[in-house]
Motif scaffolding. Structure first.
Motif, PDB file in Angstrom:
ATOM      1  N   ALA A   1     -65.069  41.301 -17.573  1.00 36.72           N
ATOM      2  CA  ALA A   1     -66.127  42.296 -18.373  1.00 36.72           C
ATOM      3  C   ALA A   1     -67.457  42.050 -17.439  1.00 36.72           C
ATOM      4  O   ALA A   1     -67.871  40.798 -17.201  1.00 36.72           O
ATOM      5  CB  ALA A   1     -66.152  41.950 -19.635  1.00 36.72           C
ATOM      6  N   ASP A   2     -68.334  43.068 -17.215  1.00 35.60           N
ATOM      7  CA  ASP A   2     -69.577  42.764 -16.725  1.00 35.60           C
ATOM      8  C   ASP A   2     -70.717  42.529 -17.712  1.00 35.60           C
ATOM      9  O   ASP A   2     -71.576  42.088 -17.485  1.00 35.60           O
ATOM     10  CB  ASP A   2     -70.119  44.313 -15.905  1.00 35.60           C
ATOM     11  N   LEU A   3     -70.113  42.911 -19.007  1.00 33.96           N
ATOM     12  CA  LEU A   3     -71.085  42.699 -20.273  1.00 33.96           C
ATOM     13  C   LEU A   3     -70.122  42.499 -21.313  1.00 33.96           C
ATOM     14  O   LEU A   3     -69.079  43.157 -21.548  1.00 33.96           O
ATOM     15  CB  LEU A   3     -72.057  43.830 -20.424  1.00 33.96           C
TER      16      LEU A   3
ATOM     17  N   ARG B   1     -73.041  39.499 -17.718  1.00 38.06           N
ATOM     18  CA  ARG B   1     -72.301  38.387 -16.528  1.00 38.06           C
ATOM     19  C   ARG B   1     -73.444  38.067 -15.678  1.00 38.06           C
ATOM     20  O   ARG B   1     -74.240  39.001 -15.427  1.00 38.06           O
ATOM     21  CB  ARG B   1     -71.299  39.207 -15.978  1.00 38.06           C
ATOM     22  N   GLY B   2     -73.465  36.621 -15.546  1.00 36.29           N
ATOM     23  CA  GLY B   2     -74.460  36.271 -14.730  1.00 36.29           C
ATOM     24  C   GLY B   2     -75.549  35.533 -15.420  1.00 36.29           C
ATOM     25  O   GLY B   2     -76.319  34.590 -14.913  1.00 36.29           O
TER      26      GLY B   2
ATOM     27  N   GLY C   1     -75.347  29.967 -18.518  1.00 35.04           N
ATOM     28  CA  GLY C   1     -74.558  29.152 -19.763  1.00 35.04           C
ATOM     29  C   GLY C   1     -73.694  30.175 -20.321  1.00 35.04           C
ATOM     30  O   GLY C   1     -72.906  29.954 -21.504  1.00 35.04           O
ATOM     31  N   PHE C   2     -73.310  31.270 -19.692  1.00 37.01           N
ATOM     32  CA  PHE C   2     -72.066  32.367 -20.307  1.00 37.01           C
ATOM     33  C   PHE C   2     -70.981  32.479 -19.367  1.00 37.01           C
ATOM     34  O   PHE C   2     -71.314  32.332 -18.225  1.00 37.01           O
ATOM     35  CB  PHE C   2     -72.841  33.824 -20.285  1.00 37.01           C
ATOM     36  N   SER C   3     -69.792  32.000 -19.931  1.00 36.83           N
ATOM     37  CA  SER C   3     -68.557  31.921 -19.313  1.00 36.83           C
ATOM     38  C   SER C   3     -67.337  32.765 -19.903  1.00 36.83           C
ATOM     39  O   SER C   3     -67.518  32.722 -20.961  1.00 36.83           O
ATOM     40  CB  SER C   3     -68.237  30.548 -18.855  1.00 36.83           C
ATOM     41  N   THR C   4     -66.447  33.055 -18.976  1.00 39.75           N
ATOM     42  CA  THR C   4     -65.277  33.891 -19.769  1.00 39.75           C
ATOM     43  C   THR C   4     -63.975  33.380 -19.370  1.00 39.75           C
ATOM     44  O   THR C   4     -63.234  33.862 -18.372  1.00 39.75           O
ATOM     45  CB  THR C   4     -65.840  35.344 -19.364  1.00 39.75           C
ATOM     46  N   PRO C   5     -63.565  32.085 -19.757  1.00 35.88           N
ATOM     47  CA  PRO C   5     -62.397  31.784 -19.104  1.00 35.88           C
ATOM     48  C   PRO C   5     -60.996  32.529 -19.701  1.00 35.88           C
ATOM     49  O   PRO C   5     -61.165  32.972 -20.772  1.00 35.88           O
ATOM     50  CB  PRO C   5     -62.286  30.248 -20.006  1.00 35.88           C
TER      51      PRO C   5
END
Length: 392
Positions: free
Chosen positions: A176-178, A197-198, A201-205
């Motif tokens: 996801a982009d957001l 995204r970017g 501190g934000f990650s999406t395992p």
């Protein structure tokens, strides 16, 4: 590779209740699914990956925010059109419908309803066209059926918000982009924030090991001191009712989608019963098989009537959350039971990937749980009819 022979089943002449536009929208979605998705869906399910190249096609058939106004890139369609698209997507695979309904109801809907005009202009056209993909962060590792207990939180740091916490079981998260994220402010009030995204501190395992919805990518959302610009907070509504209203829209889509899964299982079972011979005759001629098939089409027809009326109420702005809960619970339960009966009609052939029935059955085990479990929806109806809250 299985040829998708599905043509549709309309025992109570439901098409008479549809406009020509409705039928065109449904048939366009059906044709795209049969051409682009049916030939590859079994491989995608086995590989455990969502075929991301399909995103553009979903957008082209109106699968992203079909009811969003045209000024924001949507198609400006009604709620029955939305439902018909969800039905055709889930007729192929629940994971395909999940990708579409999350984007539509859990990402685009809250930005449209509760976001600023700047947020609508910035995000909705890209989401409608599939150039952007979003996800929805509500469920947490320790808070599923009780989302109000969430611990994800943000603090006002003057020129930005500082977001911390985690969400899990998030469809579309890995790519996801957001994310539309629901978190508590310092007073404990729930608000929606758009996390892009970017952001540091934000990650999406990615979550692995699923035996269900394997053709849909599922992940976590991790927030470690994420600096979210203040202009990314959606000011239109706060409190738990805000994310729950988004779930109403998504659950409505599921109610239609589950009919699609049931129709596909019924279609396969009926065709197989007519072709498969035992004791020198098609098994469709045996009483117990006819009982199964007759009960299937009866339950599908009841769900079709049920859900079409709900669509009319949604168009009129009169559908209640409790009515939507009833439809979601009933239709998914109906679909999973039909999948199980269809598997029995096919015997041993029902468990192999030459046919989609076992895949539908495994997918529906997730659908009966997510966006409100089977039991929670029952209690929502119970509270609505008695006035007594069994949750506490």
């Amino acid at each position: 590779m299985r040829t998708d022979q599905y043509q549709g089943h309309d025992y109570y002449l439901m098409d008479d209740l549809l406009t020509e536009e409705h039928k065109l929208i449904r048939d366009t979605a059906r044709a795209w699914v049969k051409k682009e998705v049916s030939p590859i869906i079994e491989k995608a399910f086995e590989d455990g990956k969502f075929p991301r190249h399909l995103i553009k096609g979903i957008a082209e058939i109106g699968g992203f925010g079909p009811y969003i106004p045209t000024e924001y890139g949507g198609a400006g369609l009604d709620q029955i059109s939305y439902g018909l698209i969800m039905q055709e997507l889930e007729r192929c695979d629940s994971g395909l419908r999940s990708t579409s309904s999350v984007q539509s109801s859990l990402v685009m809907y809250p930005i449209w309803k509760y976001g600023t005009e700047e947020q609508r202009q910035k995000f909705l056209p890209g989401l409608a066209s599939g150039e952007l993909v979003g996800c929805f962060g509500l469920t947490e590792p320790d808070h599923g059926s009780n989302p109000g207990g969430m611990t994800t939180n943000f603090k006002d740091m003057g020129d930005h918000y500082l977001l911390n916490g985690a969400k899990m079981w998030i469809s579309n998260a890995p790519f996801a982009d957001l994310a539309v994220v629901w978190a508590k402010d310092e007073s404990g009030r729930i608000h929606g924030l758009i996390v892009e995204r970017g952001m540091e501190g934000f990650s999406t395992p990615t979550m692995t090991g699923k035996w269900s919805l394997r053709a849909s990518d599922t992940g976590e959302l991790i927030f470690e001191d994420v600096k979210v610009p203040k202009e990314n907070l959606m000011p239109g509504r706060s409190g738990l009712g805000a994310p729950l209203s988004c779930l109403d829209s998504a659950r409505y889509g599921i109610a239609w989608g589950a009919i699609g899964a049931a129709l596909d299982c019924y279609d396969i079972a009926l065709r197989y019963a007519k072709e498969r011979k035992q004791f020198d005759r098609p098994i469709a001629g045996f009483q117990l098989q006819q009982k199964k098939l007759a009960e299937m089409i009866t339950e599908i027809t009841k769900a079709q009537l049920f859900t079409h009326r709900l669509g009319q109420l949604r168009n009129e702005g009169r559908a209640t959350s409790a009515q939507i809960s009833m439809a979601k619970r009933n239709n998914v339960d109906m679909a999973i039971n039909i999948a199980r009966e269809a598997r029995q009609i096919l015997g041993g052939m029902g468990i192999i990937n030459e046919y989609p029935i076992m895949r539908h059955m495994m997918n529906l085990e997730s659908v009966i749980t997510y966006e409100g479990t089977h039991d929670i929806h029952l209690l929502i109806t119970g509270m609505d009819i008695t006035g007594e809250n069994a949750f506490k």
